[in-house]
Design an enzyme around this catalytic site. Structure first.
Site, PDB file in Angstrom:
ATOM      1  CB  CYS A 298       0.855  10.866  -7.509  1.00  0.00           C
ATOM      2  SG  CYS A 298       1.362  11.069  -5.783  1.00  0.00           S
TER       3      CYS A 298
ATOM      4  N   PRO B  44       4.126   5.366  -6.889  1.00  0.00           N
ATOM      5  CG  PRO B  44       5.822   3.926  -7.629  1.00  0.00           C
ATOM      6  CD  PRO B  44       4.328   4.063  -7.557  1.00  0.00           C
TER       7      PRO B  44
ATOM      8  CG  ASP C 110      -1.865   5.204 -12.787  1.00  0.00           C
ATOM      9  OD1 ASP C 110      -2.463   4.285 -13.376  1.00  0.00           O
ATOM     10  OD2 ASP C 110      -0.647   5.161 -12.519  1.00  0.00           O
TER      11      ASP C 110
ATOM     12  N   GLY D   9       5.994   7.576 -10.951  1.00  0.00           N
ATOM     13  CA  GLY D   9       6.540   7.434 -12.304  1.00  0.00           C
ATOM     14  C   GLY D   9       5.875   8.372 -13.299  1.00  0.00           C
TER      15      GLY D   9
ATOM     16  CB  CYS E  17      -1.265  -1.620 -14.583  1.00  0.00           C
ATOM     17  SG  CYS E  17      -1.317  -1.828 -12.807  1.00  0.00           S
TER      18      CYS E  17
ATOM     19  CG  ASP F 145      -0.747   7.515  -3.300  1.00  0.00           C
ATOM     20  OD1 ASP F 145      -0.756   7.180  -4.504  1.00  0.00           O
ATOM     21  OD2 ASP F 145      -0.953   6.703  -2.367  1.00  0.00           O
TER      22      ASP F 145
HETATM   23  C1  LIG Z   1      -1.575   2.335  -9.750  1.00  0.00           C
HETATM   24  S1  LIG Z   1      -0.922   3.068  -8.342  1.00  0.00           S
HETATM   25  C2  LIG Z   1      -0.373   4.621  -8.969  1.00  0.00           C
HETATM   26  C3  LIG Z   1       0.932   4.558  -9.748  1.00  0.00           C
HETATM   27  C4  LIG Z   1       1.482   5.936 -10.038  1.00  0.00           C
HETATM   28  N1  LIG Z   1       0.536   6.766 -10.742  1.00  0.00           N
HETATM   29  C5  LIG Z   1       2.772   5.884 -10.830  1.00  0.00           C
HETATM   30  O1  LIG Z   1       2.770   6.052 -12.051  1.00  0.00           O
HETATM   31  O2  LIG Z   1       3.831   5.681 -10.217  1.00  0.00           O
HETATM   32  C6  LIG Z   1      -2.362   3.519  -7.459  1.00  0.00           C
HETATM   33  C7  LIG Z   1      -2.126   4.403  -6.248  1.00  0.00           C
HETATM   34  O3  LIG Z   1      -3.404   4.807  -5.752  1.00  0.00           O
HETATM   35  C8  LIG Z   1      -3.264   5.055  -4.368  1.00  0.00           C
HETATM   36  N2  LIG Z   1      -4.611   5.123  -3.790  1.00  0.00           N
HETATM   37  C9  LIG Z   1      -5.460   4.123  -3.484  1.00  0.00           C
HETATM   38  N3  LIG Z   1      -6.611   4.609  -2.984  1.00  0.00           N
HETATM   39  C10 LIG Z   1      -6.485   5.957  -2.975  1.00  0.00           C
HETATM   40  C11 LIG Z   1      -7.338   7.028  -2.558  1.00  0.00           C
HETATM   41  N4  LIG Z   1      -8.559   6.808  -2.050  1.00  0.00           N
HETATM   42  N5  LIG Z   1      -6.886   8.295  -2.677  1.00  0.00           N
HETATM   43  C12 LIG Z   1      -5.647   8.542  -3.175  1.00  0.00           C
HETATM   44  N6  LIG Z   1      -4.804   7.570  -3.582  1.00  0.00           N
HETATM   45  C13 LIG Z   1      -5.224   6.295  -3.484  1.00  0.00           C
HETATM   46  C14 LIG Z   1      -2.390   3.911  -3.889  1.00  0.00           C
HETATM   47  O4  LIG Z   1      -1.767   4.230  -2.667  1.00  0.00           O
HETATM   48  C15 LIG Z   1      -1.409   3.772  -5.071  1.00  0.00           C
HETATM   49  O5  LIG Z   1      -0.221   4.472  -4.787  1.00  0.00           O
END
Ligand SMILES: C[S@@+](CC[C@H](N)C(=O)[O-])C[C@H]1O[C@@H](n2cnc3c(N)ncnc32)[C@H](O)[C@@H]1O
Length: 264
Positions: free
Chosen positions: A86, A88, A151, A90, A204, A107
């Site tokens: 989730c 940061p 995401d 958005g 993305c 997260d």
């Molecule tokens: C693309 S970003 C998410 C952006 C967010 N959904 C938004 O709209 O602001 C991907 C996120 O996945 C998290 N992440 C990576 N591996 C993860 C895991 N095994 N479990 C949970 N979160 C994870 C990262 O810390 C990062 O914040």
């Protein structure tokens, strides 16, 4: 600079008028019903009502998540939703601005998760926030979700126009590692969805391994999953079971979306 209005606090036509009154040049987004484009970027504190939660900064392609998940939530107000990656926040915030749902936002990065808390506080929204690893289930209480947003962590190759340093920071060896992580996240989270529930998988990225090929492999190994990505939409192009948006200079980032339904 693309903005998203908080629909709990007004509509975008009214906010456009406020921007113009404040001396900004702006227009409505083409694809997202909540989006506006500010022609000249500015400090967020200079945006009318930013501190009060009237508006946020979010790319137009990212705003389409709510369009995809919305139809799965609308008939079940109060539905239980998991936002599995989730931070940061958005998309978490946008979902909460639009739908009265019981949202668990998770997260694995505690520092990034703290930003979700700040964002929700500014916007006057609430969710259960959890610092946990979505490739595991030790955090899950056993209640199935009506909808899941995944995401996924990805190469970020779709946001290079705004973050050119990605070209320098990414290594070719990162991609197989990310593809494997995305695949583990999909497999771990899928059984947490109730039969009849929906998952939106988003990246993305513009790389096929992370997008349509990832989803094709998931559908091939997951008997009760079918793709329900809408194809009669104004944005992106068909990409296997999903849709791919390519970065556009005057508009949005590169993004991939697939909507999947658990049969039963
Ligand atoms: C693309 S970003 C998410 C952006 C967010 N959904 C938004 O709209 O602001 C991907 C996120 O996945 C998290 N992440 C990576 N591996 C993860 C895991 N095994 N479990 C949970 N979160 C994870 C990262 O810390 C990062 O914040």
């Amino acid at each position: 600079m693309t903005l998203r209005i908080n629909r709990r606090r007004g509509d975008r036509e009214a906010y456009l008028a406020r921007l113009i009154d404040a001396g900004h040049e702006a227009r409505l987004c083409t694809h997202s019903p909540d989006g506006l484009v500010l022609e000249t970027p500015c400090d967020v504190q200079a945006l009318p009502g930013f501190a009060e939660g009237d508006v946020s900064v979010q790319d137009e392609a990212a705003q389409l998540t709510a369009e995809l998940l919305g139809p799965c939530l609308a008939p079940r107000p109060g539905g239980r939703v998991l936002d599995a990656c989730c931070a940061p926040g958005g998309k978490t915030a946008h979902l909460l601005e639009l739908f009265d749902v019981d949202l668990l936002a998770l997260d694995s990065d505690a520092t990034r998760l703290a930003r979700v808390e700040d964002t929700l506080a500014r916007l006057g929204l609430s969710a259960t926030l959890l610092h946990a690893d979505a490739t595991q289930r030790d955090w899950w209480n056993g209640t199935l979700f009506d909808a899941i947003l995944l995401d996924a962590p990805c190469s970020g190759s779709g946001v290079i126009r705004r973050h050119p340093d990605i070209k320098r920071l990414r290594r070719p060896s990162d991609i197989p590692r990310l593809v494997e992580l995305q695949s583990r996240l999909l497999d771990n989270l899928w059984p947490l969805l109730r039969p009849g529930g929906s998952m939106v998988y988003a990246t993305c990225s513009v790389l096929r391994e992370e997008n349509d090929e990832q989803i094709e492999a998931f559908l091939a190994r997951t008997e009760d999953a079918i793709a329900t990505t809408p194809q009669e939409v104004s944005w992106g192009r068909p990409a296997g079971a999903g849709r791919q948006l390519l970065p556009e200079t005057e508009s949005h980032d590169g993004f991939f979306y697939a909507r999947l339904k658990r049969q039963g």
